[in-house]
Motif scaffolding. Sequence first.
Motif, short mmCIF file in Angstrom:
data_model
loop_
_atom_site.label_atom_id
_atom_site.label_comp_id
_atom_site.label_asym_id
_atom_site.label_seq_id
_atom_site.Cartn_x
_atom_site.Cartn_y
_atom_site.Cartn_z
N GLY A 1 47.84 46.88 28.63
CA GLY A 1 46.81 46.48 29.58
C GLY A 1 45.45 47.05 29.22
O GLY A 1 44.42 46.36 29.34
N GLN A 2 45.43 48.29 28.76
CA GLN A 2 44.18 48.90 28.34
C GLN A 2 43.58 48.15 27.15
O GLN A 2 42.37 47.88 27.13
N SER A 3 44.41 47.80 26.19
CA SER A 3 43.92 47.08 25.02
C SER A 3 43.38 45.71 25.40
O SER A 3 42.32 45.28 24.92
N ILE A 4 44.11 44.99 26.26
CA ILE A 4 43.65 43.67 26.70
C ILE A 4 42.29 43.77 27.36
O ILE A 4 41.37 43.00 27.08
N LEU A 5 42.14 44.76 28.24
CA LEU A 5 40.87 44.92 28.97
C LEU A 5 39.74 45.26 28.03
O LEU A 5 38.65 44.66 28.10
N LEU A 6 39.96 46.19 27.11
CA LEU A 6 38.90 46.62 26.21
C LEU A 6 38.48 45.50 25.27
O LEU A 6 37.28 45.28 25.05
N TYR A 7 39.44 44.80 24.70
CA TYR A 7 39.10 43.71 23.80
C TYR A 7 38.41 42.56 24.54
O TYR A 7 37.65 41.80 23.95
N ARG A 8 38.67 42.46 25.83
CA ARG A 8 38.06 41.39 26.62
C ARG A 8 36.61 41.69 26.96
O ARG A 8 35.76 40.78 26.94
N ILE A 9 36.28 42.95 27.26
CA ILE A 9 34.95 43.26 27.77
C ILE A 9 34.02 43.86 26.73
O ILE A 9 32.80 43.85 26.92
N VAL A 10 34.55 44.41 25.63
CA VAL A 10 33.69 45.02 24.61
C VAL A 10 33.32 43.97 23.57
O VAL A 10 34.21 43.35 22.98
N ARG B 1 37.85 46.64 39.62
CA ARG B 1 38.18 45.30 40.07
C ARG B 1 37.17 44.29 39.53
O ARG B 1 37.54 43.16 39.18
N ASN B 2 35.91 44.66 39.46
CA ASN B 2 34.89 43.76 38.93
C ASN B 2 35.09 43.48 37.43
O ASN B 2 34.75 42.41 36.94
N LEU B 3 35.67 44.46 36.73
CA LEU B 3 35.93 44.28 35.31
C LEU B 3 37.13 43.36 35.06
O LEU B 3 37.13 42.58 34.12
N THR B 4 38.13 43.48 35.91
CA THR B 4 39.40 42.79 35.66
C THR B 4 39.55 41.50 36.44
O THR B 4 40.45 40.71 36.14
N GLY B 5 38.74 41.28 37.45
CA GLY B 5 38.90 40.11 38.28
C GLY B 5 39.83 40.35 39.44
O GLY B 5 40.44 41.42 39.54
N PRO B 6 40.01 39.39 40.33
CA PRO B 6 40.86 39.57 41.51
C PRO B 6 42.31 39.75 41.12
O PRO B 6 42.79 39.23 40.12
N ALA B 7 43.04 40.52 41.97
CA ALA B 7 44.48 40.76 41.71
C ALA B 7 45.25 39.46 41.91
O ALA B 7 44.87 38.61 42.68
#
Length: 204
Positions: free
Chosen positions: A103-112, A198-204
């Motif tokens: 999950g951390q990798s997905i988030l970082l590759y998505r926003i960086v 939450r703003n970084l990842t979108g709604p649950a």
Amino acid sequence: MNSLNQQWQYHYKNILSPMILARSGGDTGTFGLVNSMLGAGGIAGGIAVAAGKRTKNPRKMIYISAGISFLLGDLLMGAGRNVFAWSAAGIFASFPIPFVMAGQSILLYRIVPENIQGRIFAIRNGIQNSTIPIGLLLGGYLADSVFEPFMVSHHAAAVFLQSIVGRGPGSGMAVMFLCTGMLGALSSMLGYRNRSVRNLTGPA
């Protein structure tokens, strides 16, 4: 991703080894089995991540998985008093870790942005790795100078905690696992509900 895994390993190896050996009367077989269960849980978790569908919301993957690891892993590791409880705790603690890392990798590759990912990841890894020696030293100091002496005292809180983790060598380190379990689960819950996350990842 590797540094997160390293931090988790150091957290467990720093306190888990002396705690299991102290509470099992120095039984290396017990310690070896618990260590094996930690590894087996991590492998099973990695297979589950690889075989599962890609999540649309890494926030759940990170914080819910981390909360489960703390609640079922650390708390049971501290409260457990035999090889069966410690082995189960090892599986519960390690199985969710690959989900956290993915999950951390997905988030970082998505926003960086792609053109600065190398620099950002290098800085992140440097910061995370720099905390490892601090954690090792602090964990050893707290075990030897704070929690272990406290658990052999007659303080009311110590007597209460003895009813949960037992008494004798290693009970102070067991309480440390209770503390990381509760504080880790709380921080995971707060992180999951944090508006910035939450703003970084979108709604649950």
